[in-house]
Design a protein around this motif. Structure first.
Motif, mmCIF file in Angstrom:
data_model
loop_
_atom_site.group_PDB
_atom_site.id
_atom_site.type_symbol
_atom_site.label_atom_id
_atom_site.label_comp_id
_atom_site.label_asym_id
_atom_site.label_seq_id
_atom_site.Cartn_x
_atom_site.Cartn_y
_atom_site.Cartn_z
ATOM 1 N N UNK A 113 0.850 -1.189 0.000
ATOM 2 C CA UNK A 113 0.000 0.000 0.000
ATOM 3 C C UNK A 113 0.888 1.241 0.000
ATOM 4 N N UNK A 114 0.801 2.019 -1.077
ATOM 5 C CA UNK A 114 1.577 3.246 -1.167
ATOM 6 C C UNK A 114 0.848 4.363 -0.423
ATOM 7 N N UNK A 115 1.563 5.036 0.476
ATOM 8 C CA UNK A 115 0.980 6.133 1.231
ATOM 9 C C UNK A 115 1.153 7.453 0.481
ATOM 10 N N UNK A 116 0.484 8.499 0.983
ATOM 11 C CA UNK A 116 0.571 9.808 0.327
ATOM 12 C C UNK A 116 2.005 10.296 0.284
ATOM 13 N N UNK A 117 2.715 10.054 1.364
ATOM 14 C CA UNK A 117 4.143 10.349 1.372
ATOM 15 C C UNK A 117 4.865 9.203 0.681
ATOM 16 N N UNK A 118 5.471 9.437 -0.490
ATOM 17 C CA UNK A 118 6.064 8.328 -1.260
ATOM 18 C C UNK A 118 7.235 7.640 -0.566
ATOM 19 N N UNK A 119 7.730 8.233 0.519
ATOM 20 C CA UNK A 119 8.834 7.608 1.232
ATOM 21 C C UNK A 119 8.388 6.399 2.048
ATOM 22 N N UNK A 120 7.074 6.302 2.303
ATOM 23 C CA UNK A 120 6.551 5.257 3.167
ATOM 24 C C UNK A 120 5.667 4.287 2.386
ATOM 25 N N UNK A 121 5.818 3.000 2.698
ATOM 26 C CA UNK A 121 4.993 1.951 2.101
ATOM 27 C C UNK A 121 4.608 0.953 3.182
ATOM 28 N N UNK A 122 3.354 0.577 3.209
ATOM 29 C CA UNK A 122 2.906 -0.493 4.101
ATOM 30 C C UNK A 122 2.871 -1.784 3.304
ATOM 31 N N UNK A 123 3.621 -2.763 3.761
ATOM 32 C CA UNK A 123 3.723 -4.043 3.075
ATOM 33 C C UNK A 123 3.001 -5.108 3.897
ATOM 34 N N UNK A 124 2.060 -5.782 3.283
ATOM 35 C CA UNK A 124 1.293 -6.819 3.978
ATOM 36 C C UNK A 124 1.501 -8.160 3.283
ATOM 37 N N UNK A 125 1.417 -9.225 4.052
ATOM 38 C CA UNK A 125 1.571 -10.565 3.479
ATOM 39 C C UNK A 125 0.902 -11.591 4.378
#
Length: 321
Positions: free
Chosen positions: A216-228
């Protein structure tokens, strides 16, 4: 009465071996690694060559600290992509060394995957082939000696190490894009029975895995939530797990994982171009917590380009999930 006392300890050893042999196919042949996301070849041979670089990966897991003879797992793999004409492929090798009490399991596998561009992602079909070597340390068996029973004279208890080797193979399918992946695999297809001489037999249960993840890409491109999520099963028992990570610039990550027996805390960093370090701590949520404060897992991974003839090659971060 003497007869019962003499053979009760023999029966106890036999029962212990039977329980371990019946459960170790999942717990030891496929020791569930908390940080499998950083090298999914451990659960699916079709993943080899997923990155555009060669990856060397090593992991050490110490299970159930404070419990004597608790499992210890060492995992090593190396894999890379390559091309033949216009077709894409991946190949690698993996080595697993599990030590659990008076047993140990050493596995070596060769892995291969054929890759096909499909839609926005890549479809991979892979297989592994190898052997498993099971060892039983008979000289480490300790039984209480009495007037009615002498372990040294018991022909059912070997006074040295015995071992047996079995053939193994597996198949997998894996599809991945820049944002998500999904895969299934079938491991230990032959369901080999490994003979340990007079001690008994060790049966390798066939296992099936299903895994998937989404970034999941957040509004701030520096942060990403990765789920599995991952499920491992032999259709008798089920072992599901889930992981959520927060990734910063592809250089730092941390998060939580959960399965039926533990909650996991994960941290990682890319310390140099191509070099990554990851750590996980598993906190038991079952009765094991009364005897152990948890499990530790540490990995090192190094990725580098194979295109040595090009100038200005640099190591770079690649998509983890």
């Amino acid at each position: 009465m003497r007869f019962l006392q003499k053979y009760s300890q023999r029966l106890g050893l036999t029962l212990i071996f039977s329980i371990i042999a019946s459960t170790a196919a999942h717990g030891q042949f496929d020791a569930q690694l908390t940080q499998y996301l950083y090298n999914k070849t451990v659960i699916n041979p079709a993943v080899v060559g997923e990155q555009q670089m060669m990856q060397i990966f090593g992991l050490q897991r110490l299970q159930w600290i404070s419990i004597d003879n608790a499992p210890r797992t060492t995992y090593f793999s190396a894999h890379a992509p390559f091309r033949i004409g216009k077709t894409q492929h991946g190949a690698g090798v993996q080595f697993v060394n599990d030590i659990f009490g008076i047993f140990s399991n050493q596995q070596i596998n060769l892995q291969y995957a054929y890759k096909l561009k499909l839609g926005e992602g890549t479809l991979s079909i892979g297989a592994n082939i190898g052997v498993s070597n099971i060892k039983f340390k008979g000289d480490s068996v300790h039984l209480v000696e009495s007037d009615y029973f002498s372990p040294a004279k018991d022909p059912l208890i070997p006074d040295n190490e015995v071992s047996g080797v079995g053939f193994d193979c597996g198949l997998g399918i894996y599809y991945s894009t820049a944002k998500w992946f999904v895969g299934i695999s079938a491991l230990h297809l032959p369901e080999a029975t490994i003979n340990l001489g007079d001690v008994g037999e060790f049966f390798m249960t066939r296992l099936y895995t299903a895994s998937g993840g989404y970034d999941f890409r957040l509004k701030n491109p520096d942060y990403t939530i990765k789920t599995a999520a991952l499920i491992i099963t032999d259709f008798v028992s089920w072992n599901p797990s889930a992981t959520v990570l927060l990734d910063y610039k592809g250089k730092y990550w941390g998060g939580l994982g959960a399965r039926l027996d533990a909650i996991s805390f994960l941290l990682g960093i890319k310390v140099l171009n191509g070099l990554s370090i990851g750590y996980a701590y598993d906190l038991p949520i079952n009765k094991i917590i009364t005897a152990s404060h948890g499990s530790h897992e540490l990995f090192l991974a190094y990725e580098f380009s194979l295109a040595l003839n090009k100038k200005g090659n640099k190591h770079k971060s690649v998509r983890i999930l």
